[in-house]
Design a protein around this motif. Structure first.
Motif, mmCIF file in Angstrom:
data_model
loop_
_atom_site.group_PDB
_atom_site.id
_atom_site.type_symbol
_atom_site.label_atom_id
_atom_site.label_comp_id
_atom_site.label_asym_id
_atom_site.label_seq_id
_atom_site.Cartn_x
_atom_site.Cartn_y
_atom_site.Cartn_z
ATOM 1 N N LEU A 45 25.256 -9.207 -5.981
ATOM 2 C CA LEU A 45 25.448 -9.328 -7.424
ATOM 3 C C LEU A 45 24.243 -8.776 -8.182
ATOM 4 O O LEU A 45 24.396 -7.996 -9.141
ATOM 5 C CB LEU A 45 25.678 -10.799 -7.801
ATOM 6 C CG LEU A 45 25.751 -11.109 -9.301
ATOM 7 C CD1 LEU A 45 27.002 -10.508 -9.918
ATOM 8 C CD2 LEU A 45 25.691 -12.618 -9.536
ATOM 9 N N TYR A 48 24.092 -4.975 -8.106
ATOM 10 C CA TYR A 48 25.054 -4.366 -9.030
ATOM 11 C C TYR A 48 24.566 -4.466 -10.472
ATOM 12 O O TYR A 48 24.673 -3.508 -11.245
ATOM 13 C CB TYR A 48 26.416 -5.048 -8.899
ATOM 14 C CG TYR A 48 27.155 -4.712 -7.625
ATOM 15 C CD1 TYR A 48 27.146 -3.427 -7.094
ATOM 16 C CD2 TYR A 48 27.870 -5.691 -6.941
ATOM 17 C CE1 TYR A 48 27.830 -3.114 -5.927
ATOM 18 C CE2 TYR A 48 28.563 -5.391 -5.768
ATOM 19 C CZ TYR A 48 28.534 -4.104 -5.272
ATOM 20 O OH TYR A 48 29.211 -3.799 -4.116
ATOM 21 N N ILE A 49 24.010 -5.610 -10.839
ATOM 22 C CA ILE A 49 23.488 -5.771 -12.195
ATOM 23 C C ILE A 49 22.312 -4.825 -12.422
ATOM 24 O O ILE A 49 22.217 -4.156 -13.451
ATOM 25 C CB ILE A 49 23.070 -7.232 -12.446
ATOM 26 C CG1 ILE A 49 24.305 -8.140 -12.461
ATOM 27 C CG2 ILE A 49 22.312 -7.364 -13.767
ATOM 28 C CD1 ILE A 49 23.981 -9.625 -12.499
ATOM 29 N N VAL A 57 30.088 -5.648 -9.990
ATOM 30 C CA VAL A 57 30.039 -7.055 -10.392
ATOM 31 C C VAL A 57 31.432 -7.656 -10.354
ATOM 32 O O VAL A 57 31.654 -8.740 -9.811
ATOM 33 C CB VAL A 57 29.426 -7.198 -11.805
ATOM 34 C CG1 VAL A 57 29.594 -8.634 -12.314
ATOM 35 C CG2 VAL A 57 27.952 -6.810 -11.791
#
Length: 305
Positions: A45, A48-49, A57
C-alpha cells in the motif's frame, strides 16, 4: 460456510498485483505468520501511495470498498494529497492483534495498526485495517482485503484541527472507509522514546528558538527543573500526553545544536523535579545497540518509560 482454502485463493488472486507473498497463510492460517503478512500488505500500500499509483491502491481494497460510492475520488484525494517521498515509517510489522481481533474457532481475522510515515516534505499518522479471512459472516467475502485506511497530517492527528465527518460503509459490522485529512505537520515531532522497546510519542513544538549544546546538557547534574529552565529556557517541544490528567510525568524535548540527537527530560508532575534526563536519537528505531545516553537516571516509582 465457505472453505478456508477457497477464501485464501480468492485473496491471493485479488492481491496478485501487490506482490504480497501469502502462501505462508495456507500453511498455518492462525499463527505469528500474520504479522509479516500484514506488514507486506501495508508495505505494498505504501509503495503504491509513494508511487502515485491509484490503481495499485484500489487493487488492495476489499470488494465492498472497491464497489462503494465515490471510491475513485477518495483514492485520488488520498494519493494526490500525499506529499513527498517516504523516508521512513515507524514499526508496523508485529503485534497486529493488539488492535485487531480473532473470530470464534479462528474463522476470521481483523488485523490493524496505527503508525507514522515521514516523507521528505511531511509527516503523517496512518491507520490500516486488513481482513485476510472472514468465514463467520455472510458479508465476509466483501470484507477480505484492506477495509479501513486513513492518512492524516499531524495537526489532525494531534486533534488541533478537527477532521470533517467522512462517509463510511459497514460490512459484516465493520466500518470500512478510505479517507485522508491533509494539513501541515511542521509544528510536530514523531519521536521514538522507548528505553526497553519501541515507544512512539507525538510532540508539539512550542519553542522553535530553544536550542542547547551537547556539552551543556551532558554536564547537567541537578534534578531542579526550575534551574534547568533558567539555564536552557522553555522546551523545544512537549509530549502531547502531557495534556492528560492521568500522566504521572510531563516529558519535554530540547533540540541540541551540535548533535543530531535530542535531550529528553521527564519531570514528575506532583514533585516538579527531573525524574530523568537523556540524550537520544528520536528518529531511529529502538534496538539494544541504540541505547539512551542517561544524564540523570530514572527515579524509582516515577512512572517514566
Amino acid at each position: 460456510m465457505r472453505k478456508v482454502s477457497s477464501l485464501i485463493l480468492m485473496f491471493v488472486l485479488m492481491l496478485a498485483l501487490s506482490g504480497c507473498k501469502i502462501s505462508r497463510l495456507v500453511e498455518d492460517k492462525w499463527s505469528s505468520h500474520y504479522d509479516p503478512f500484514y506488514a507486506e500488505t501495508v508495505d505494498s500500500l505504501l509503495k503504491y501511495i509513494d508511487d502515485g499509483d491509484k490503481d495499485g491502491v484500489k487493487s488492495l481494497l476489499c470488494n465492498g470498498l472497491k464497489n462503494s460510492k465515490d471510491i475513485d475520488a477518495k483514492i485520488e484525494a488520498l494519493v494526490e494529497g500525499f506529499e513527498g517521498d517516504i523516508v521512513r515509517t515507524t514499526k508496523h510489522d508485529t503485534n497486529t492483534f493488539s488492535e485487531g481481533s480473532a473470530g470464534k474457532n479462528y474463522n476470521s481475522a481483523f488485523l490493524s495498526q496505527m503508525f507514522y510515515i515521514i516523507t521528505d516534505k511531511q509527516k503523517y499518522g496512518i491507520y490500516v485495517a486488513v481482513c485476510p479471512i472472514d468465514e463467520k459472516d455472510e458479508e465476509g467475502e466483501d470484507l477480505i482485503g484492506i477495509y479501513n485506511v486513513y492518512i492524516r497530517t499531524l495537526d489532525y492527528q494531534a486533534g488541533d484541527i478537527k477532521a470533517k465527518e467522512v462517509e463510511e460503509i459497514k460490512i459484516a459490522n465493520h466500518i470500512c472507509r478510505v479517507t485522508s485529512n491533509y494539513g501541515d505537520s511542521s509544528n510536530y515531532l514523531v519521536a521514538q522514546t522507548g528505553t526497553k522497546f519501541e515507544v512512539i510519542d507525538l510532540y508539539r513544538i512550542i519553542n522553535p528558538q530553544s536550542i542547547v549544546t551537547y556539552d551543556d546538557i551532558t554536564a547537567w547534574t541537578s534534578r531542579d527543573f526550575s534551574s534547568f529552565q533558567d539555564k536552557f529556557g522553555s522546551p523545544y517541544a512537549e509530549r502531547l500526553d502531557n495534556a492528560s490528567e492521568h500522566a504521572a510525568v510531563d516529558v519535554y524535548i530540547y533540540e541540541i545544536s551540535d548533535s543530531d540527537k535530542y535531550a529528553i527530560v521527564a519531570v514528575g508532575r506532583e514533585s516538579g523535579v527531573i525524574n530523568a534526563l537523556s540524550v537520544v536519537d528520536i528518529d531511529s528505531p529502538w534496538s539494544k545497540e541504540s541505547q539512551y545516553e542517561r544524564i540523570i537516571h530514572l527515579e524509582k516509582g516515577s512512572g517514566d518509560e
